[in-house]
Design a protein around this motif. Structure first.
Motif, short mmCIF file in Angstrom:
data_model
loop_
_atom_site.label_atom_id
_atom_site.label_comp_id
_atom_site.label_asym_id
_atom_site.label_seq_id
_atom_site.Cartn_x
_atom_site.Cartn_y
_atom_site.Cartn_z
N SER A 1 -65.51 -19.68 14.36
CA SER A 1 -65.44 -19.26 12.99
C SER A 1 -65.25 -17.84 12.79
O SER A 1 -64.62 -17.37 11.68
N SER A 2 -65.62 -17.00 13.52
CA SER A 2 -65.42 -15.28 13.40
C SER A 2 -63.91 -15.08 13.72
O SER A 2 -63.32 -14.50 13.09
N ALA A 3 -63.55 -16.02 14.65
CA ALA A 3 -62.11 -15.85 14.71
C ALA A 3 -61.23 -15.93 13.65
O ALA A 3 -60.12 -15.55 13.31
N VAL A 4 -61.53 -17.25 13.00
CA VAL A 4 -60.95 -17.62 11.77
C VAL A 4 -60.98 -16.71 10.85
O VAL A 4 -59.86 -16.34 10.06
N ILE A 5 -62.22 -16.00 10.91
CA ILE A 5 -62.36 -15.17 9.37
C ILE A 5 -61.46 -13.85 9.79
O ILE A 5 -61.06 -13.35 9.01
N MET A 6 -61.42 -13.45 10.93
CA MET A 6 -60.32 -12.36 11.43
C MET A 6 -59.03 -12.59 11.01
O MET A 6 -58.36 -11.64 10.53
N CYS A 7 -58.59 -13.84 11.22
CA CYS A 7 -57.28 -14.27 10.91
C CYS A 7 -57.08 -14.38 9.67
O CYS A 7 -56.01 -13.78 8.96
N ILE A 8 -58.01 -14.75 8.85
CA ILE A 8 -58.01 -14.65 7.28
C ILE A 8 -57.88 -13.25 6.82
O ILE A 8 -57.03 -12.96 5.99
N VAL A 9 -58.60 -12.56 7.39
CA VAL A 9 -58.54 -10.95 6.72
C VAL A 9 -57.24 -10.46 7.14
O VAL A 9 -56.78 -9.47 6.42
N GLY A 10 -56.52 -10.59 8.26
CA GLY A 10 -55.54 -10.45 8.70
C GLY A 10 -54.27 -10.88 7.78
O GLY A 10 -53.32 -10.01 7.37
N VAL A 11 -54.35 -12.02 7.13
CA VAL A 11 -53.35 -12.55 6.32
C VAL A 11 -53.55 -11.64 5.05
O VAL A 11 -52.57 -11.68 4.44
N VAL A 12 -54.94 -11.79 4.83
CA VAL A 12 -54.95 -10.96 3.35
C VAL A 12 -54.42 -9.55 3.55
O VAL A 12 -53.93 -9.07 2.34
N SER A 13 -54.50 -9.01 4.68
CA SER A 13 -53.98 -7.45 4.74
C SER A 13 -52.51 -7.54 4.83
O SER A 13 -51.85 -6.61 4.07
N VAL A 14 -51.80 -8.69 5.05
CA VAL A 14 -50.43 -8.90 4.85
C VAL A 14 -50.27 -8.89 3.41
O VAL A 14 -49.18 -8.51 2.84
N ILE A 15 -50.86 -9.94 2.84
CA ILE A 15 -50.56 -9.96 1.30
C ILE A 15 -50.71 -9.00 0.67
O ILE A 15 -49.80 -8.69 -0.19
N TYR A 16 -51.66 -8.07 0.74
CA TYR A 16 -51.93 -6.96 -0.04
C TYR A 16 -51.23 -5.58 0.54
O TYR A 16 -51.16 -4.56 0.03
N ASN A 17 -50.56 -5.94 1.54
CA ASN A 17 -49.60 -4.83 2.20
C ASN A 17 -50.17 -3.40 2.59
O ASN A 17 -49.77 -2.36 2.10
N THR A 18 -51.64 -3.50 2.90
CA THR A 18 -52.34 -2.59 3.52
C THR A 18 -52.74 -2.74 4.91
O THR A 18 -52.81 -3.77 5.29
N VAL A 19 -53.14 -1.72 5.31
CA VAL A 19 -54.04 -1.53 6.72
C VAL A 19 -55.41 -1.26 6.70
O VAL A 19 -55.89 -1.25 7.74
N SER A 20 -55.95 -1.15 5.38
CA SER A 20 -57.24 -0.68 5.33
C SER A 20 -58.01 -1.92 5.55
O SER A 20 -59.40 -1.64 5.97
#
Length: 100
Positions: A44-63
């Motif tokens: 579940s924590s690996a999936v959460i990391m993937c979700i945060v990575g996709v959200v980072s791509v959507i918002y076009n930010t590295v923060s």
């Protein structure tokens, strides 16, 4: 054309990761043994990391990438400590004396 494909793939990735998180959450709650719960927490924590990575791509930010690192560190430390507790009943080995 590229924006349409990017939107489609990011949306489908979020949906798939959401389903995977729900399955992991179900196993985390229902797991018959503690070891199953530890593995489900790790997944579940690996999936959460993937979700945060996709959200980072959507918002076009590295923060958001710092939060991925934080989630990974917390997940690793908690998995190791719970595994040590399951294996021997103790997380910290306080009975060993240092050789001087």
């Amino acid at each position: 054309m590229i924006e349409t494909l990017t939107n489609f793939f990011t949306t489908s990735a979020l949906i798939l990761f959401g389903v995977a998180f729900l399955i992991g959450l179900f196993r985390l709650i229902k797991g018959p043994t503690t070891a199953d719960r530890v593995v489900a927490f790790d997944a579940s924590s690996a999936v959460i990391m993937c979700i945060v990575g996709v959200v980072s791509v959507i918002y076009n930010t590295v923060s958001f990438l710092d939060s991925i690192m934080l989630i990974a560190i917390i997940s690793f430390v908690s998995s190791v400590s719970i595994s040590r507790f399951i294996g021997g009943g103790r997380v910290f080995n306080g009975t060993n004396k240092r050789n001087r």
